[in-house]
Design a protein around this motif. Structure first.
Motif, PDB file in Angstrom:
ATOM      1  N   LYS A 231      37.904  40.047  14.130  1.00  0.00           N
ATOM      2  CA  LYS A 231      39.342  40.311  14.201  1.00  0.00           C
ATOM      3  C   LYS A 231      39.639  41.770  14.540  1.00  0.00           C
ATOM      4  O   LYS A 231      40.423  42.068  15.442  1.00  0.00           O
ATOM      5  CB  LYS A 231      40.028  39.936  12.880  1.00  0.00           C
ATOM      6  CG  LYS A 231      41.526  40.161  12.891  1.00  0.00           C
ATOM      7  CD  LYS A 231      42.175  39.832  11.552  1.00  0.00           C
ATOM      8  CE  LYS A 231      42.440  38.374  11.400  1.00  0.00           C
ATOM      9  NZ  LYS A 231      43.303  38.076  10.215  1.00  0.00           N
ATOM     10  N   GLY A 232      39.019  42.702  13.812  1.00  0.00           N
ATOM     11  CA  GLY A 232      39.244  44.130  14.057  1.00  0.00           C
ATOM     12  C   GLY A 232      38.794  44.569  15.442  1.00  0.00           C
ATOM     13  O   GLY A 232      39.574  45.178  16.192  1.00  0.00           O
ATOM     14  N   PRO A 233      37.523  44.273  15.814  1.00  0.00           N
ATOM     15  CA  PRO A 233      37.061  44.643  17.155  1.00  0.00           C
ATOM     16  C   PRO A 233      37.902  44.027  18.265  1.00  0.00           C
ATOM     17  O   PRO A 233      38.184  44.672  19.272  1.00  0.00           O
ATOM     18  CB  PRO A 233      35.623  44.107  17.187  1.00  0.00           C
ATOM     19  CG  PRO A 233      35.195  44.115  15.755  1.00  0.00           C
ATOM     20  CD  PRO A 233      36.431  43.769  14.973  1.00  0.00           C
ATOM     21  N   PHE A 234      38.324  42.746  18.088  1.00  0.00           N
ATOM     22  CA  PHE A 234      39.127  42.114  19.139  1.00  0.00           C
ATOM     23  C   PHE A 234      40.488  42.785  19.268  1.00  0.00           C
ATOM     24  O   PHE A 234      41.008  42.945  20.386  1.00  0.00           O
ATOM     25  CB  PHE A 234      39.317  40.623  18.870  1.00  0.00           C
ATOM     26  CG  PHE A 234      40.087  39.923  19.954  1.00  0.00           C
ATOM     27  CD1 PHE A 234      39.483  39.623  21.168  1.00  0.00           C
ATOM     28  CD2 PHE A 234      41.428  39.608  19.792  1.00  0.00           C
ATOM     29  CE1 PHE A 234      40.202  39.011  22.191  1.00  0.00           C
ATOM     30  CE2 PHE A 234      42.151  38.997  20.799  1.00  0.00           C
ATOM     31  CZ  PHE A 234      41.529  38.695  22.007  1.00  0.00           C
ATOM     32  N   LEU A 235      41.079  43.186  18.158  1.00  0.00           N
ATOM     33  CA  LEU A 235      42.360  43.895  18.225  1.00  0.00           C
ATOM     34  C   LEU A 235      42.218  45.173  19.049  1.00  0.00           C
ATOM     35  O   LEU A 235      43.059  45.455  19.915  1.00  0.00           O
ATOM     36  CB  LEU A 235      42.854  44.236  16.824  1.00  0.00           C
ATOM     37  CG  LEU A 235      44.104  45.122  16.755  1.00  0.00           C
ATOM     38  CD1 LEU A 235      45.323  44.404  17.325  1.00  0.00           C
ATOM     39  CD2 LEU A 235      44.367  45.584  15.321  1.00  0.00           C
ATOM     40  N   ARG A 236      41.170  45.936  18.782  1.00  0.00           N
ATOM     41  CA  ARG A 236      40.950  47.186  19.526  1.00  0.00           C
ATOM     42  C   ARG A 236      40.685  46.896  21.002  1.00  0.00           C
ATOM     43  O   ARG A 236      41.169  47.612  21.884  1.00  0.00           O
ATOM     44  CB  ARG A 236      39.802  47.962  18.880  1.00  0.00           C
ATOM     45  CG  ARG A 236      40.114  48.353  17.432  1.00  0.00           C
ATOM     46  CD  ARG A 236      39.091  49.288  16.865  1.00  0.00           C
ATOM     47  NE  ARG A 236      37.821  48.665  16.576  1.00  0.00           N
ATOM     48  CZ  ARG A 236      37.499  48.071  15.425  1.00  0.00           C
ATOM     49  NH1 ARG A 236      38.398  47.999  14.452  1.00  0.00           N
ATOM     50  NH2 ARG A 236      36.303  47.560  15.236  1.00  0.00           N
ATOM     51  N   PHE A 237      39.922  45.835  21.278  1.00  0.00           N
ATOM     52  CA  PHE A 237      39.670  45.404  22.665  1.00  0.00           C
ATOM     53  C   PHE A 237      40.991  45.075  23.354  1.00  0.00           C
ATOM     54  O   PHE A 237      41.245  45.493  24.498  1.00  0.00           O
ATOM     55  CB  PHE A 237      38.750  44.173  22.637  1.00  0.00           C
ATOM     56  CG  PHE A 237      38.713  43.397  23.925  1.00  0.00           C
ATOM     57  CD1 PHE A 237      37.869  43.783  24.964  1.00  0.00           C
ATOM     58  CD2 PHE A 237      39.515  42.280  24.109  1.00  0.00           C
ATOM     59  CE1 PHE A 237      37.825  43.067  26.159  1.00  0.00           C
ATOM     60  CE2 PHE A 237      39.479  41.554  25.289  1.00  0.00           C
ATOM     61  CZ  PHE A 237      38.636  41.950  26.324  1.00  0.00           C
ATOM     62  N   VAL A 261      44.589  51.186  10.070  1.00  0.00           N
ATOM     63  CA  VAL A 261      44.901  52.477  10.696  1.00  0.00           C
ATOM     64  C   VAL A 261      43.646  53.343  10.793  1.00  0.00           C
ATOM     65  O   VAL A 261      43.375  53.968  11.821  1.00  0.00           O
ATOM     66  CB  VAL A 261      46.001  53.214   9.902  1.00  0.00           C
ATOM     67  CG1 VAL A 261      46.094  54.674  10.324  1.00  0.00           C
ATOM     68  CG2 VAL A 261      47.344  52.524  10.106  1.00  0.00           C
ATOM     69  N   GLU A 262      42.867  53.356   9.729  1.00  0.00           N
ATOM     70  CA  GLU A 262      41.634  54.153   9.711  1.00  0.00           C
ATOM     71  C   GLU A 262      40.680  53.712  10.818  1.00  0.00           C
ATOM     72  O   GLU A 262      40.104  54.538  11.529  1.00  0.00           O
ATOM     73  CB  GLU A 262      40.965  53.994   8.339  1.00  0.00           C
ATOM     74  CG  GLU A 262      39.727  54.838   8.148  1.00  0.00           C
ATOM     75  CD  GLU A 262      39.082  54.607   6.787  1.00  0.00           C
ATOM     76  OE1 GLU A 262      37.856  54.772   6.693  1.00  0.00           O
ATOM     77  OE2 GLU A 262      39.801  54.247   5.846  1.00  0.00           O
ATOM     78  N   LYS A 263      40.525  52.394  10.986  1.00  0.00           N
ATOM     79  CA  LYS A 263      39.631  51.862  12.020  1.00  0.00           C
ATOM     80  C   LYS A 263      40.147  52.173  13.428  1.00  0.00           C
ATOM     81  O   LYS A 263      39.372  52.494  14.330  1.00  0.00           O
ATOM     82  CB  LYS A 263      39.491  50.348  11.841  1.00  0.00           C
ATOM     83  CG  LYS A 263      38.660  49.945  10.644  1.00  0.00           C
ATOM     84  CD  LYS A 263      37.190  50.255  10.860  1.00  0.00           C
ATOM     85  CE  LYS A 263      36.333  49.695   9.746  1.00  0.00           C
ATOM     86  NZ  LYS A 263      34.893  50.009   9.938  1.00  0.00           N
ATOM     87  N   LEU A 264      41.471  52.051  13.623  1.00  0.00           N
ATOM     88  CA  LEU A 264      42.047  52.344  14.935  1.00  0.00           C
ATOM     89  C   LEU A 264      41.842  53.806  15.306  1.00  0.00           C
ATOM     90  O   LEU A 264      41.459  54.135  16.433  1.00  0.00           O
ATOM     91  CB  LEU A 264      43.535  51.988  14.943  1.00  0.00           C
ATOM     92  CG  LEU A 264      43.876  50.490  14.899  1.00  0.00           C
ATOM     93  CD1 LEU A 264      45.357  50.285  14.655  1.00  0.00           C
ATOM     94  CD2 LEU A 264      43.445  49.792  16.186  1.00  0.00           C
ATOM     95  N   LYS A 265      42.072  54.687  14.347  1.00  0.00           N
ATOM     96  CA  LYS A 265      41.890  56.120  14.601  1.00  0.00           C
ATOM     97  C   LYS A 265      40.450  56.453  14.953  1.00  0.00           C
ATOM     98  O   LYS A 265      40.182  57.280  15.836  1.00  0.00           O
ATOM     99  CB  LYS A 265      42.328  56.924  13.379  1.00  0.00           C
ATOM    100  CG  LYS A 265      43.830  57.031  13.200  1.00  0.00           C
ATOM    101  CD  LYS A 265      44.157  57.865  11.971  1.00  0.00           C
ATOM    102  CE  LYS A 265      45.640  58.104  11.825  1.00  0.00           C
ATOM    103  NZ  LYS A 265      45.941  58.881  10.594  1.00  0.00           N
ATOM    104  N   LYS A 266      39.496  55.807  14.267  1.00  0.00           N
ATOM    105  CA  LYS A 266      38.081  56.041  14.552  1.00  0.00           C
ATOM    106  C   LYS A 266      37.724  55.637  15.972  1.00  0.00           C
ATOM    107  O   LYS A 266      36.769  56.146  16.554  1.00  0.00           O
ATOM    108  CB  LYS A 266      37.206  55.273  13.556  1.00  0.00           C
ATOM    109  CG  LYS A 266      37.099  55.941  12.198  1.00  0.00           C
ATOM    110  CD  LYS A 266      36.145  55.188  11.288  1.00  0.00           C
ATOM    111  CE  LYS A 266      36.017  55.893   9.933  1.00  0.00           C
ATOM    112  NZ  LYS A 266      35.117  55.140   9.013  1.00  0.00           N
ATOM    113  N   GLY A 379      30.900  47.750  21.477  1.00  0.00           N
ATOM    114  CA  GLY A 379      31.537  49.065  21.628  1.00  0.00           C
ATOM    115  C   GLY A 379      32.944  49.150  21.067  1.00  0.00           C
ATOM    116  O   GLY A 379      33.571  50.206  21.088  1.00  0.00           O
ATOM    117  N   TYR A 380      33.432  48.030  20.528  1.00  0.00           N
ATOM    118  CA  TYR A 380      34.783  48.025  19.955  1.00  0.00           C
ATOM    119  C   TYR A 380      34.723  47.912  18.421  1.00  0.00           C
ATOM    120  O   TYR A 380      35.707  47.964  17.759  1.00  0.00           O
ATOM    121  CB  TYR A 380      35.617  46.872  20.508  1.00  0.00           C
ATOM    122  CG  TYR A 380      35.976  47.056  21.977  1.00  0.00           C
ATOM    123  CD1 TYR A 380      37.045  47.855  22.340  1.00  0.00           C
ATOM    124  CD2 TYR A 380      35.209  46.446  22.971  1.00  0.00           C
ATOM    125  CE1 TYR A 380      37.357  48.021  23.672  1.00  0.00           C
ATOM    126  CE2 TYR A 380      35.533  46.617  24.308  1.00  0.00           C
ATOM    127  CZ  TYR A 380      36.595  47.413  24.654  1.00  0.00           C
ATOM    128  OH  TYR A 380      36.906  47.571  25.979  1.00  0.00           O
TER     129      TYR A 380
END
Length: 380
Positions: A231-237, A261-266, A379-380
């Motif tokens: 879920k997290g990696p796909f959102l960033r992708f 937010v922490e993951k997105l900033k990273k 990579g995401y």
């Protein structure tokens, strides 16, 4: 109608304005004056109709002018059936207490976590939001007393009995004083709600608000099937591959919002969170930066998300599904405003599939589910 016309003081109105609410919802217009007058009330309204603020604002309005002895006697008791709802209600109270005449302590208690910190934290609490089972545990441990409460609120009263709280509720009612103001909210007026009326020997004012339709035809809805791990990696992708310049993302809790937010900033995606646990200054700054385009992603909970009014917002993303179909509609309604098109993206895990089908059925609109198994998320 304005909030001022409902009989609320400047202290409450100041919080209303800072939270971004422009005018009262219909249920607030009809219930706040009743509660301020001291009458008992039953409000019938769908989840997501703005009912929590209906009792939060007038109760705070009344008790901010009173001097209360600091002890373990609760003044305001709010009962709710689930941990999630208890936390959400407590967040609303906290959001409205910042500008009051005096400090008013609120607390949320629920099962599934250690009881000891809750026992220690209860001294001096005036407003307690609780699930029935954990409240009884705390009373048995002599951590608090409800024998002197002056305000009782029962939220989602119909669900209290559907979820098997009848015996616990009756035990709690027996511990309460006869003289108190009782406010109940329910999605329906059924025989169980009538039973509560008889048990408490009250004749409340009845306010019923029919569900209001929201036009969602201008909003393109897309759903992606993901796993908890992807879920997290796909959102960033999604944000990077679709070159999303600005999006409002909804989560179900403040903890998930901050983690996201922490993951997105990273991953070099400018993001910030706005929720009831943030200070008023932080909420105002974060919302201002988002509105002015300085922040790419704003992550919000439903409480604060209702107060976000942006004329041109192209994307709303449901990172987690809300509790009710109406909440879902209110979320995606943040986009597609002022006759502009908008896109609502929902990430759905296996555990959320049935709930998402229910949302579509209630909404009267089918949303195609796109599977993401073959998406390269390296990579995401």
């Amino acid at each position: 109608m304005s909030f001022e016309s409902l009989g609320l003081s400047h202290n409450i109105i100041k919080s209303v304005r800072k939270l971004g609410f422009l005018k009262p919802f219909l249920i607030q217009e009809q219930t706040i004056p009743v509660i301020l007058s001291g009458k008992d009330l039953i409000g019938i309204a769908q989840t997501g109709s703005g009912k929590t603020a209906c009792f939060v604002m007038p109760i705070l309005e009344k008790i901010q002018n009173e001097d209360v002895k600091k002890d373990r006697n609760i003044q305001v008791l709010v009962l709710a059936p689930t941990r999630e709802l208890v936390i959400q209600i407590d967040e609303v109270f906290r959001a409205f207490t910042e500008n009051l005449k005096r400090e008013i302590r609120t607390m949320a208690v629920y099962g599934g976590v250690s009881i000891n910190p809750q026992m220690k934290g209860l001294f001096g609490v005036e407003i307690l939001v609780a699930t029935p089972g954990r409240l009884l545990d705390l009373i048995e441990h002599k951590a608090l007393s409800i024998s002197q409460i002056r305000y009782l609120v029962i939220d989602e009263a119909d669900k209290m009995f559907q979820l098997g709280f009848e015996e616990e509720m009756n035990k709690l009612f027996a511990m309460m004083p006869a003289m108190k103001q009782t406010t109940m909210f329910s999605a329906t007026l059924n025989e169980k709600v009538e039973e509560i009326k008889k048990r408490l020997t009250i004749e409340p004012v009845l306010v019923e608000i029919k569900q209001q339709e929201i036009n969602i035809d201008q909003i393109e809805q897309i759903a992606y099937h993901v796993t908890d791990e992807t879920k997290g990696p796909f959102l960033r992708f999604l944000i990077k591959e679709q070159n999303i310049k600005q999006a409002l993302i909804f989560t179900s809790s403040t903890r998930i919002a901050d983690h996201l937010v922490e993951k997105l900033k990273k991953n070099k995606i400018p993001a910030t969170a706005i929720h009831g646990q943030k200070s008023q200054g932080a909420r105002s700054t974060n919302l201002k930066n988002f509105k002015e385009g300085e922040t790419q992603i704003l992550v919000a909970t439903d409480l604060i998300g209702r107060g976000i009014h942006i004329e041109s917002l192209n994307f709303v993303i449901n990172y987690e599904l809300p509790r009710s179909p109406l909440d879902y509609v209110h979320r995606i309604g943040r986009t597609g405003r002022a006759n502009e098109s908008g896109t609502a993206i929902t990430l759905v895990t296996d555990g959320e599939l049935q709930h998402f089908r229910t949302i579509q059925k209630k909404m009267g609109k089918k949303v195609d589910l796109i599977y993401t198994d073959n998406v390269d998320l390296h990579g995401y």
